[in-house]
Design a protein around this motif. Structure first.
Motif, PDB file in Angstrom:
ATOM      1  N   LEU A 148       0.848  -1.100   0.070  1.00  0.00           N
ATOM      2  CA  LEU A 148       0.089  -0.028  -0.067  1.00  0.00           C
ATOM      3  C   LEU A 148       0.746   1.283   0.143  1.00  0.00           C
ATOM      4  CD1 LEU A 148      -2.935  -1.001   2.532  1.00  0.00           C
ATOM      5  CD2 LEU A 148      -3.041  -0.796  -0.125  1.00  0.00           C
ATOM      6  N   GLU A 149       2.017   1.112   0.804  1.00  0.00           N
ATOM      7  CA  GLU A 149       2.794   2.515   0.820  1.00  0.00           C
ATOM      8  C   GLU A 149       3.561   2.628  -0.630  1.00  0.00           C
ATOM      9  OE1 GLU A 149       5.690   1.302   3.871  1.00  0.00           O
ATOM     10  OE2 GLU A 149       4.401   1.806   5.398  1.00  0.00           O
ATOM     11  N   SER A 150       3.904   1.702  -1.541  1.00  0.00           N
ATOM     12  CA  SER A 150       4.148   1.936  -2.720  1.00  0.00           C
ATOM     13  C   SER A 150       3.022   2.414  -3.680  1.00  0.00           C
ATOM     14  CB  SER A 150       4.625   0.419  -3.390  1.00  0.00           C
ATOM     15  OG  SER A 150       3.668  -0.551  -3.409  1.00  0.00           O
ATOM     16  N   ARG A 151       1.822   1.815  -3.366  1.00  0.00           N
ATOM     17  CA  ARG A 151       0.957   2.465  -4.382  1.00  0.00           C
ATOM     18  C   ARG A 151       0.573   3.860  -4.077  1.00  0.00           C
ATOM     19  NH1 ARG A 151      -2.335  -0.930  -7.206  1.00  0.00           N
ATOM     20  NH2 ARG A 151      -3.031   0.844  -8.034  1.00  0.00           N
ATOM     21  N   ILE A 152       0.798   4.139  -2.745  1.00  0.00           N
ATOM     22  CA  ILE A 152       0.351   5.733  -2.558  1.00  0.00           C
ATOM     23  C   ILE A 152       1.554   6.572  -2.929  1.00  0.00           C
ATOM     24  CG2 ILE A 152       0.637   7.197  -0.395  1.00  0.00           C
ATOM     25  CD1 ILE A 152      -0.540   5.143   1.363  1.00  0.00           C
ATOM     26  N   GLU A 153       2.975   5.966  -2.980  1.00  0.00           N
ATOM     27  CA  GLU A 153       3.897   6.860  -3.704  1.00  0.00           C
ATOM     28  C   GLU A 153       3.617   7.059  -5.290  1.00  0.00           C
ATOM     29  OE1 GLU A 153       6.151   8.621  -2.394  1.00  0.00           O
ATOM     30  OE2 GLU A 153       5.598   7.983  -0.436  1.00  0.00           O
ATOM     31  N   ARG A 154       2.942   5.863  -5.972  1.00  0.00           N
ATOM     32  CA  ARG A 154       2.962   5.701  -7.162  1.00  0.00           C
ATOM     33  C   ARG A 154       1.627   6.753  -7.651  1.00  0.00           C
ATOM     34  NH1 ARG A 154       1.309   0.047  -9.334  1.00  0.00           N
ATOM     35  NH2 ARG A 154       3.131  -0.320  -8.388  1.00  0.00           N
ATOM     36  N   GLU A 155       0.482   6.761  -6.887  1.00  0.00           N
ATOM     37  CA  GLU A 155      -0.589   7.667  -7.094  1.00  0.00           C
ATOM     38  C   GLU A 155       0.244   9.317  -6.841  1.00  0.00           C
ATOM     39  OE1 GLU A 155      -3.062   6.606  -8.478  1.00  0.00           O
ATOM     40  OE2 GLU A 155      -2.845   4.679  -8.040  1.00  0.00           O
ATOM     41  N   LEU A 156       0.924   9.553  -6.006  1.00  0.00           N
ATOM     42  CA  LEU A 156       1.390  10.875  -5.848  1.00  0.00           C
ATOM     43  C   LEU A 156       2.139  11.125  -7.217  1.00  0.00           C
ATOM     44  CD1 LEU A 156       2.831  11.170  -2.294  1.00  0.00           C
ATOM     45  CD2 LEU A 156       0.854  12.396  -3.237  1.00  0.00           C
ATOM     46  N   ALA A 157       2.836  10.331  -7.651  1.00  0.00           N
ATOM     47  CA  ALA A 157       3.688  10.564  -8.978  1.00  0.00           C
ATOM     48  C   ALA A 157       2.584  10.761 -10.209  1.00  0.00           C
ATOM     49  CB  ALA A 157       4.618   9.354  -9.155  1.00  0.00           C
ATOM     50  N   VAL A 158       1.620  10.057 -10.208  1.00  0.00           N
ATOM     51  CA  VAL A 158       0.640  10.350 -11.162  1.00  0.00           C
ATOM     52  C   VAL A 158      -0.107  11.420 -11.044  1.00  0.00           C
ATOM     53  CG1 VAL A 158      -1.688   9.449 -12.112  1.00  0.00           C
ATOM     54  CG2 VAL A 158       0.128   7.923 -11.526  1.00  0.00           C
ATOM     55  N   ALA A 159      -0.181  12.085  -9.836  1.00  0.00           N
ATOM     56  CA  ALA A 159      -1.079  13.470  -9.617  1.00  0.00           C
ATOM     57  C   ALA A 159      -0.192  14.592  -9.928  1.00  0.00           C
ATOM     58  CB  ALA A 159      -1.425  13.558  -8.211  1.00  0.00           C
ATOM     59  N   ARG A 160       1.631  14.133  -9.819  1.00  0.00           N
ATOM     60  CA  ARG A 160       2.247  15.178 -10.122  1.00  0.00           C
ATOM     61  C   ARG A 160       2.494  15.401 -11.523  1.00  0.00           C
ATOM     62  NH1 ARG A 160       5.319  13.091  -5.786  1.00  0.00           N
ATOM     63  NH2 ARG A 160       5.465  14.498  -3.761  1.00  0.00           N
ATOM     64  N   GLN A 161       2.449  14.299 -12.330  1.00  0.00           N
ATOM     65  CA  GLN A 161       2.586  14.272 -13.681  1.00  0.00           C
ATOM     66  C   GLN A 161       1.527  14.922 -14.294  1.00  0.00           C
ATOM     67  OE1 GLN A 161       2.675  10.347 -15.049  1.00  0.00           O
ATOM     68  NE2 GLN A 161       2.835  10.830 -17.167  1.00  0.00           N
ATOM     69  N   HIS A 162       0.156  14.801 -13.982  1.00  0.00           N
ATOM     70  CA  HIS A 162      -0.844  15.277 -14.699  1.00  0.00           C
ATOM     71  C   HIS A 162      -1.025  16.774 -14.484  1.00  0.00           C
ATOM     72  CE1 HIS A 162      -2.426  11.829 -16.421  1.00  0.00           C
ATOM     73  NE2 HIS A 162      -2.213  11.116 -15.448  1.00  0.00           N
ATOM     74  N   GLY A 163      -1.205  17.082 -13.030  1.00  0.00           N
ATOM     75  CA  GLY A 163      -1.118  18.537 -12.546  1.00  0.00           C
ATOM     76  C   GLY A 163      -2.196  19.132 -12.972  1.00  0.00           C
ATOM     77  N   THR A 164      -2.148  20.391 -13.396  1.00  0.00           N
ATOM     78  CA  THR A 164      -3.440  21.116 -14.141  1.00  0.00           C
ATOM     79  C   THR A 164      -3.665  20.557 -15.522  1.00  0.00           C
ATOM     80  OG1 THR A 164      -1.798  22.907 -14.641  1.00  0.00           O
ATOM     81  CG2 THR A 164      -2.906  23.129 -12.506  1.00  0.00           C
ATOM     82  N   LYS A 165      -2.698  20.169 -16.272  1.00  0.00           N
ATOM     83  CA  LYS A 165      -2.935  19.673 -17.479  1.00  0.00           C
ATOM     84  C   LYS A 165      -4.135  18.708 -17.571  1.00  0.00           C
ATOM     85  CE  LYS A 165       1.308  18.057 -17.897  1.00  0.00           C
ATOM     86  NZ  LYS A 165       2.506  17.557 -18.300  1.00  0.00           N
ATOM     87  N   ASN A 166      -4.239  17.878 -16.587  1.00  0.00           N
ATOM     88  CA  ASN A 166      -5.491  17.066 -16.520  1.00  0.00           C
ATOM     89  C   ASN A 166      -6.068  16.647 -15.186  1.00  0.00           C
ATOM     90  OD1 ASN A 166      -7.312  15.016 -16.836  1.00  0.00           O
ATOM     91  ND2 ASN A 166      -6.053  13.581 -18.169  1.00  0.00           N
ATOM     92  N   LYS A 167      -6.627  17.798 -14.825  1.00  0.00           N
ATOM     93  CA  LYS A 167      -7.123  17.923 -13.315  1.00  0.00           C
ATOM     94  C   LYS A 167      -7.777  16.744 -13.096  1.00  0.00           C
ATOM     95  CE  LYS A 167      -6.626  22.755 -12.283  1.00  0.00           C
ATOM     96  NZ  LYS A 167      -7.401  23.898 -11.765  1.00  0.00           N
ATOM     97  N   ARG A 168      -8.822  16.257 -13.740  1.00  0.00           N
ATOM     98  CA  ARG A 168      -9.631  14.983 -13.388  1.00  0.00           C
ATOM     99  C   ARG A 168      -8.764  13.620 -13.132  1.00  0.00           C
ATOM    100  NH1 ARG A 168     -14.341  12.608 -17.254  1.00  0.00           N
ATOM    101  NH2 ARG A 168     -15.131  10.980 -15.734  1.00  0.00           N
ATOM    102  N   ALA A 169      -7.817  13.364 -13.971  1.00  0.00           N
ATOM    103  CA  ALA A 169      -6.993  12.261 -13.825  1.00  0.00           C
ATOM    104  C   ALA A 169      -5.934  12.512 -12.329  1.00  0.00           C
ATOM    105  CB  ALA A 169      -5.984  12.271 -15.108  1.00  0.00           C
ATOM    106  N   ALA A 170      -5.635  13.657 -12.230  1.00  0.00           N
ATOM    107  CA  ALA A 170      -4.951  14.032 -10.954  1.00  0.00           C
ATOM    108  C   ALA A 170      -5.830  13.963  -9.797  1.00  0.00           C
ATOM    109  CB  ALA A 170      -4.351  15.471 -11.089  1.00  0.00           C
ATOM    110  N   LEU A 171      -7.079  14.379  -9.911  1.00  0.00           N
ATOM    111  CA  LEU A 171      -7.928  14.256  -8.611  1.00  0.00           C
ATOM    112  C   LEU A 171      -8.263  12.842  -8.373  1.00  0.00           C
ATOM    113  CD1 LEU A 171     -10.115  17.108  -9.061  1.00  0.00           C
ATOM    114  CD2 LEU A 171      -8.557  16.972  -7.399  1.00  0.00           C
ATOM    115  N   GLN A 172      -8.500  11.990  -9.603  1.00  0.00           N
ATOM    116  CA  GLN A 172      -8.618  10.372  -9.348  1.00  0.00           C
ATOM    117  C   GLN A 172      -7.521   9.708  -8.555  1.00  0.00           C
ATOM    118  OE1 GLN A 172     -11.337   8.810  -9.930  1.00  0.00           O
ATOM    119  NE2 GLN A 172     -12.470  10.502 -10.313  1.00  0.00           N
ATOM    120  N   ALA A 173      -6.216  10.278  -8.893  1.00  0.00           N
ATOM    121  CA  ALA A 173      -5.151   9.590  -8.312  1.00  0.00           C
ATOM    122  C   ALA A 173      -5.234  10.096  -6.753  1.00  0.00           C
ATOM    123  CB  ALA A 173      -3.806  10.071  -9.231  1.00  0.00           C
TER     124      ALA A 173
END
Length: 236
Positions: free
Chosen positions: A45-70
């Protein structure tokens, strides 16, 4: 019949009924296996949490929907992680209680031998006073256990996520990326060519360094022409 006698008498009947159950060693082994399994689930679970944080950083404001889902998935993983922490605490408490019970059984067995030797010394002692004392001790232990259980109970984790909180976290991630980009920007170096020391006609290459924009027939404007005239007057 004293309460201590009733306890040992009841314990004997319970032991006879539980002969088909697992031994303390087997139960402790099962609990340790469960603790190991939950510990591995924590790491996952800790690794998944880090992965979702990376996804949120990657999308940022370019794709807010994907970032919020992450970020929502990250919150769910954090909830599961908290539940596992509570489960591990419960298992650890149960394992310690079982270990203590097993130890107490051995201790009581050995104390029985000593009790036979002490019997003659305590022949004149009032057993009713011992019963009252043991009852007081048992009651205080029950109170302490209730307090420990009340403190160790975890608060319920909310099922809904605060959108404002998620947006604030997303803005923090975007600011981190912006600050990182600003640190990587390098300013242009200052030209090393100096102006001519003697008055005269200045080469065209010197005007190139003093102009804000490179010399190009297609990019010349009125401001550049005025600046060149001033430089030519200064050099003459």
């Amino acid at each position: 019949m004293s309460k201590i006698s009733k306890f040992f008498k009841g314990g004997g009947s319970a032991a006879s009924k539980g002969r088909g159950g697992p031994s303390p060693q087997e139960a402790l082994a099962r609990l340790r296996e469960t603790e190991e399994m939950l510990s591995k689930k924590q790491e996952y679970l800790e690794s998944r949490i880090e992965r979702e944080l990376a996804v949120a950083r990657q999308h940022g404001t370019k794709n807010k929907r994907a970032a919020l889902q992450a970020l929502k998935r990250k919150k769910r993983y954090e909830k599961q992680l908290n539940q596992i922490d509570g489960t591990l605490s419960t298992i650890e408490f149960q394992r310690e209680a079982l270990e203590n019970s097993h130890t107490n059984t051995e201790v009581l067995k050995n104390m029985g031998y000593a009790a036979q030797a002490m019997k003659k010394v305590h022949e004149n002692m009032d057993l009713n006073k011992i019963d009252d004392l043991m009852q007081d001790i048992t009651e205080q232990q029950d109170v302490a256990q209730e307090i420990s259980d009340a403190i160790s109970n975890r608060a319920a984790f909310g099922d809904e996520f605060d959108e404002d909180e998620l947006m604030a976290e997303l803005e923090e991630l975007e600011q981190e990326e912006l600050n990182k980009g600003m640190r990587d920007v390098r300013l242009p170096s200052v030209p090393s060519t100096s102006l001519p020391s003697r008055p005269g006609k200045m080469p065209a290459c010197h005007f190139t360094f003093l102009m804000i924009k490179p010399c190009s027939s297609t990019r010349k404007r009125a401001e550049d022409e005025d600046e060149m005239k001033k430089l030519a007057a200064w050099a003459s």
